[in-house]
Motif scaffolding. Sequence first.
Motif, PDB file in Angstrom:
ATOM      1  N   SER A   2       9.643  -6.589  29.245  1.00  0.00           N
ATOM      2  CA  SER A   2      10.153  -5.448  28.493  1.00  0.00           C
ATOM      3  C   SER A   2      11.404  -5.811  27.722  1.00  0.00           C
ATOM      4  N   ILE A   3      12.233  -6.716  28.274  1.00  0.00           N
ATOM      5  CA  ILE A   3      13.400  -7.153  27.503  1.00  0.00           C
ATOM      6  C   ILE A   3      12.960  -7.976  26.298  1.00  0.00           C
ATOM      7  N   ALA A   4      11.935  -8.817  26.497  1.00  0.00           N
ATOM      8  CA  ALA A   4      11.439  -9.601  25.372  1.00  0.00           C
ATOM      9  C   ALA A   4      10.810  -8.695  24.319  1.00  0.00           C
ATOM     10  N   TYR A   5      10.177  -7.597  24.790  1.00  0.00           N
ATOM     11  CA  TYR A   5       9.522  -6.678  23.858  1.00  0.00           C
ATOM     12  C   TYR A   5      10.514  -6.027  22.917  1.00  0.00           C
ATOM     13  N   ILE A   6      11.736  -5.737  23.427  1.00  0.00           N
ATOM     14  CA  ILE A   6      12.739  -5.113  22.570  1.00  0.00           C
ATOM     15  C   ILE A   6      13.083  -6.042  21.404  1.00  0.00           C
ATOM     16  N   PHE A   7      13.219  -7.363  21.712  1.00  0.00           N
ATOM     17  CA  PHE A   7      13.578  -8.284  20.628  1.00  0.00           C
ATOM     18  C   PHE A   7      12.430  -8.451  19.642  1.00  0.00           C
ATOM     19  N   VAL A   8      11.185  -8.501  20.171  1.00  0.00           N
ATOM     20  CA  VAL A   8      10.033  -8.592  19.278  1.00  0.00           C
ATOM     21  C   VAL A   8       9.974  -7.388  18.351  1.00  0.00           C
ATOM     22  N   PHE A   9      10.243  -6.214  18.939  1.00  0.00           N
ATOM     23  CA  PHE A   9      10.208  -4.981  18.168  1.00  0.00           C
ATOM     24  C   PHE A   9      11.284  -4.958  17.098  1.00  0.00           C
ATOM     25  N   LEU A  10      12.512  -5.394  17.456  1.00  0.00           N
ATOM     26  CA  LEU A  10      13.586  -5.378  16.459  1.00  0.00           C
ATOM     27  C   LEU A  10      13.292  -6.357  15.332  1.00  0.00           C
ATOM     28  N   ALA A  11      12.739  -7.545  15.668  1.00  0.00           N
ATOM     29  CA  ALA A  11      12.396  -8.512  14.623  1.00  0.00           C
ATOM     30  C   ALA A  11      11.346  -7.938  13.694  1.00  0.00           C
ATOM     31  N   ALA A  12      10.342  -7.247  14.272  1.00  0.00           N
ATOM     32  CA  ALA A  12       9.301  -6.646  13.440  1.00  0.00           C
ATOM     33  C   ALA A  12       9.876  -5.554  12.553  1.00  0.00           C
ATOM     34  N   LEU A  13      10.851  -4.797  13.081  1.00  0.00           N
ATOM     35  CA  LEU A  13      11.480  -3.720  12.292  1.00  0.00           C
ATOM     36  C   LEU A  13      12.215  -4.284  11.090  1.00  0.00           C
ATOM     37  N   VAL A  14      12.996  -5.368  11.319  1.00  0.00           N
ATOM     38  CA  VAL A  14      13.743  -5.966  10.208  1.00  0.00           C
ATOM     39  C   VAL A  14      12.777  -6.530   9.168  1.00  0.00           C
ATOM     40  N   ARG A  15      11.693  -7.202   9.665  1.00  0.00           N
ATOM     41  CA  ARG A  15      10.740  -7.779   8.723  1.00  0.00           C
ATOM     42  C   ARG A  15      10.058  -6.682   7.894  1.00  0.00           C
ATOM     43  N   SER A  16       9.725  -5.556   8.530  1.00  0.00           N
ATOM     44  CA  SER A  16       9.051  -4.503   7.789  1.00  0.00           C
ATOM     45  C   SER A  16       9.966  -3.884   6.753  1.00  0.00           C
ATOM     46  N   ASN A  17      11.279  -3.842   7.070  1.00  0.00           N
ATOM     47  CA  ASN A  17      12.186  -3.280   6.078  1.00  0.00           C
ATOM     48  C   ASN A  17      12.342  -4.191   4.882  1.00  0.00           C
ATOM     49  N   LEU A  18      12.407  -5.526   5.128  1.00  0.00           N
ATOM     50  CA  LEU A  18      12.493  -6.439   3.982  1.00  0.00           C
ATOM     51  C   LEU A  18      11.233  -6.322   3.129  1.00  0.00           C
ATOM     52  N   ASP A  19      10.068  -6.194   3.809  1.00  0.00           N
ATOM     53  CA  ASP A  19       8.806  -6.041   3.105  1.00  0.00           C
ATOM     54  C   ASP A  19       8.814  -4.805   2.209  1.00  0.00           C
ATOM     55  N   ILE A  20       9.243  -3.660   2.776  1.00  0.00           N
ATOM     56  CA  ILE A  20       9.314  -2.417   2.003  1.00  0.00           C
ATOM     57  C   ILE A  20      10.292  -2.567   0.848  1.00  0.00           C
ATOM     58  N   ALA A  21      11.417  -3.272   1.094  1.00  0.00           N
ATOM     59  CA  ALA A  21      12.414  -3.440   0.037  1.00  0.00           C
ATOM     60  C   ALA A  21      11.835  -4.215  -1.135  1.00  0.00           C
ATOM     61  N   PHE A  22      11.098  -5.321  -0.830  1.00  0.00           N
ATOM     62  CA  PHE A  22      10.520  -6.089  -1.939  1.00  0.00           C
ATOM     63  C   PHE A  22       9.478  -5.265  -2.684  1.00  0.00           C
ATOM     64  N   ARG A  23       8.690  -4.486  -1.950  1.00  0.00           N
ATOM     65  CA  ARG A  23       7.668  -3.695  -2.635  1.00  0.00           C
ATOM     66  C   ARG A  23       8.281  -2.628  -3.519  1.00  0.00           C
ATOM     67  N   VAL A  24       9.356  -1.983  -3.041  1.00  0.00           N
ATOM     68  CA  VAL A  24       9.943  -0.897  -3.824  1.00  0.00           C
ATOM     69  C   VAL A  24      10.680  -1.430  -5.039  1.00  0.00           C
ATOM     70  N   LEU A  25      11.395  -2.576  -4.871  1.00  0.00           N
ATOM     71  CA  LEU A  25      12.209  -3.071  -5.982  1.00  0.00           C
ATOM     72  C   LEU A  25      11.397  -3.794  -7.028  1.00  0.00           C
ATOM     73  N   ASN A  26      10.150  -4.190  -6.696  1.00  0.00           N
ATOM     74  CA  ASN A  26       9.309  -4.848  -7.690  1.00  0.00           C
ATOM     75  C   ASN A  26       8.867  -3.818  -8.726  1.00  0.00           C
ATOM     76  N   PRO A  27       9.072  -4.095 -10.043  1.00  0.00           N
ATOM     77  CA  PRO A  27       8.724  -3.084 -11.038  1.00  0.00           C
ATOM     78  C   PRO A  27       7.231  -2.791 -11.131  1.00  0.00           C
ATOM     79  N   LYS A  28       6.382  -3.736 -10.682  1.00  0.00           N
ATOM     80  CA  LYS A  28       4.945  -3.484 -10.796  1.00  0.00           C
ATOM     81  C   LYS A  28       4.375  -2.728  -9.605  1.00  0.00           C
TER      82      LYS A  28
END
Lengths: 113, 86, 164, 84
Positions: free
Chosen positions: C63-89
């Motif tokens: 469960s402690i390892a799961y928290i870190f996996v979850f936080l890493a996935a959260l940060v990655r998903s936010n970067l993904d959303i950021a690139f999609r939103v800022l791309n003009p196409k």
Amino acid sequence: MAVFGGIVTLIGSVFLLLGALGIVRMPDVYNRMQAGTKATTLGTLLFLTGIAIGQIECMCIFRILILILFIIFTNPISSHALARAAHHIGIPLTDKSVTDALADDESEKEGAV
Amino acid sequence: MADILYNTSAVIALIAIVLAGYRSLKGPNVADRVVALDVMTIISISLIVYVAALAQRIIYLDVAMVYALISFIGVIAIARYLERGL
Amino acid sequence: MKIFKQRILLLLFLMLFWVLLTSLDRQELIAGGVIVILLTLVFFRRAAVFSDFQITLKSLIYSIAYIFVFLAALVRSNLDIAFRVLNPKLPINPGIVKVKTSLNSKTGRLILANSITLTPGTLTVETKGDYYYIHWIDVSTQDVEQASHEIVSKFEKYLEVMFG
Amino acid sequence: MINVIIIVLGILMIASAFMAIYMRSLLSSIIAAGVISLLASIIYLLLAAPDVAMMEAAIGSGLTTVVFLYALSKVKNSGEDNHG
């Protein structure tokens, strides 16, 4: 210490802005929900953490912690309820969509009955 | 230095709230408006915590907590109404 | 024995919540909280929060390892959303796909659905039986098995140990 | 800083109030009223009245929305559409 907290807060507010921008730019309600939920969750988490780091001498760490936990638990649930309601009243996906397995399954069941 | 950073992030959160408010006023159907309302709620919780840090009063954090709780219930109520009536 | 485990877990959870809500410097509030929580445990027999959590050393580590996996996935998903939103196409390729889960406990399924909502490009729309219907912002496969492998399996590995 | 926040939120509140009046579907008007109450709660907080802000959040955003939705579901048979 305060400067570090300020930097964390600034990053969080940038994510909040990206979430609002995603709300404005995305073409249909499900994509808007994706952008809104993810960006605001991480943005609020970083914003509150930065303020807690900057104000470390006051005893408000516990309340900010419980606020962060509450937001992490409830934000996906409300988004899920809204997506389910939106699909139930028949708001269509955007024209770019590839597939809709849920609508396929529901029409199959109605056809069988 | 730290004050400049905190104030800048508050201004950016304010711009975000205005953008979400634009979508909430314009949105083509009800679900868009509710999503925009949800996002505005979360951003305003951040803004309330910033005001609490600015005024150095702990009771403002209680307002943020009550606000998060009540708005969650409101969004769930609207979703349930959309699905089958309250 | 099972009832006893449920009670202990509920007691710990409510106590943590109460201590976080009223900070640690007020002893009388903490004593009152303990009394109220014990009364709750006596009178509400069916109240259960996290009742199917497995208390073993391995599960705690996971469960402690799961928290870190979850936080890493959260940060990655936010970067993904950021690139999609800022791309003009606006590069999106959305659709609703169907995945299958093998978890049995209800709490595990709740946490899995919440984690799916916060990871890159996916949003849980509906659950029916063993199947989740997921709105995916960049559909790469429509097959149930492959989609399950890409979306669900990285969390399921941890949650299976934690909740059984 | 405080003045800037109050002015921007006030402008947004007035726009939302006009939309609550001129919106065609009743459900959208209820949501616009929720937005008004949200912004009013933040403005009360900025004017240093936390108890009033708490009451406004609880009553304006939670109770009023639920009561309005209940009333709307009672009168729903009058041909009002959900969408729009």
